[in-house]
Design an enzyme around this catalytic site. Sequence first.
Site, PDB file in Angstrom:
ATOM      1  N   ASP A  10     -51.140  11.753  25.427  1.00 21.78           N
ATOM      2  CA  ASP A  10     -51.677  12.146  24.127  1.00 21.78           C
ATOM      3  C   ASP A  10     -52.740  13.232  24.282  1.00 21.78           C
ATOM      4  O   ASP A  10     -53.474  13.254  25.261  1.00 21.78           O
ATOM      5  CB  ASP A  10     -52.265  10.930  23.410  1.00 21.78           C
ATOM      6  N   CYS A  45     -50.942   8.823  19.545  1.00 21.37           N
ATOM      7  CA  CYS A  45     -50.632   7.542  18.908  1.00 21.37           C
ATOM      8  C   CYS A  45     -51.434   7.370  17.614  1.00 21.37           C
ATOM      9  O   CYS A  45     -52.369   8.130  17.336  1.00 21.37           O
ATOM     10  CB  CYS A  45     -50.942   6.402  19.864  1.00 21.37           C
ATOM     11  N   CYS A  79     -57.940   4.870  23.326  1.00 20.28           N
ATOM     12  CA  CYS A  79     -57.636   5.956  22.389  1.00 20.28           C
ATOM     13  C   CYS A  79     -58.929   6.446  21.727  1.00 20.28           C
ATOM     14  O   CYS A  79     -59.061   7.639  21.432  1.00 20.28           O
ATOM     15  CB  CYS A  79     -56.658   5.480  21.323  1.00 20.28           C
ATOM     16  N   CYS A 135     -50.887   8.415  28.895  1.00 18.49           N
ATOM     17  CA  CYS A 135     -50.022   8.272  27.727  1.00 18.49           C
ATOM     18  C   CYS A 135     -49.509   9.630  27.260  1.00 18.49           C
ATOM     19  O   CYS A 135     -48.584   9.697  26.468  1.00 18.49           O
ATOM     20  CB  CYS A 135     -50.752   7.556  26.592  1.00 18.49           C
TER      21      CYS A 135
HETATM   22 FE1  FES Z   1     -52.639   7.610  24.102  1.00 15.38          FE
HETATM   23 FE2  FES Z   1     -53.539   6.098  22.169  1.00 15.38          FE
HETATM   24  S1  FES Z   1     -51.880   5.687  23.475  1.00 15.38           S
HETATM   25  S2  FES Z   1     -54.439   7.880  22.962  1.00 15.38           S
END
Ligand code: FES
Length: 138
Positions: free
Chosen positions: A36, A59, A103, A34
């Site tokens: 992140d 997110c 996450c 993702c």
């Molecule tokens: Fe990447 Fe939540 S979508 S940590």
Amino acid sequence: MMYSEKVLDHFSNPRNVGEIENADGVGEIGNAKCGDIMKMYLKIDNGIITDAKFKTFGCGAAIATSSMATELIKGQSIEDALKLTNDAVVEALDGLPAVKIHCSVLAEQAVRSALSDYYTRQGIDPLPIVGEIKEPEE
Ligand code: FES
């Protein structure tokens, strides 16, 4: 998708956001899928986590879980913080949608990564104590 009140609260009003100057341990973990990224700063005194702050580029669930994780480990011993699981973070937030569980793994691993850095700075090999830091695979 339903988010609990607590998740929404920690997302819109995250606790412990920022950096700690002269932190005793700094961890960073990312999720390649993702994109992140979570950074975790710890202040540690006599084996107790006296302060914890985070910066999350990610997110809403990643922000809420890092906020809750810092709240949970503040005041804890290193030993207890090492036992913090992503499940415990999710539980403290009254749950997360299944697609967002990964996450919370980021928050768990960010804490471990910061503790690992703490041991490295003490000249102690963190691997036998903290174990391997794993990037979430989802
Ligand atoms: Fe990447 Fe939540 S979508 S940590």
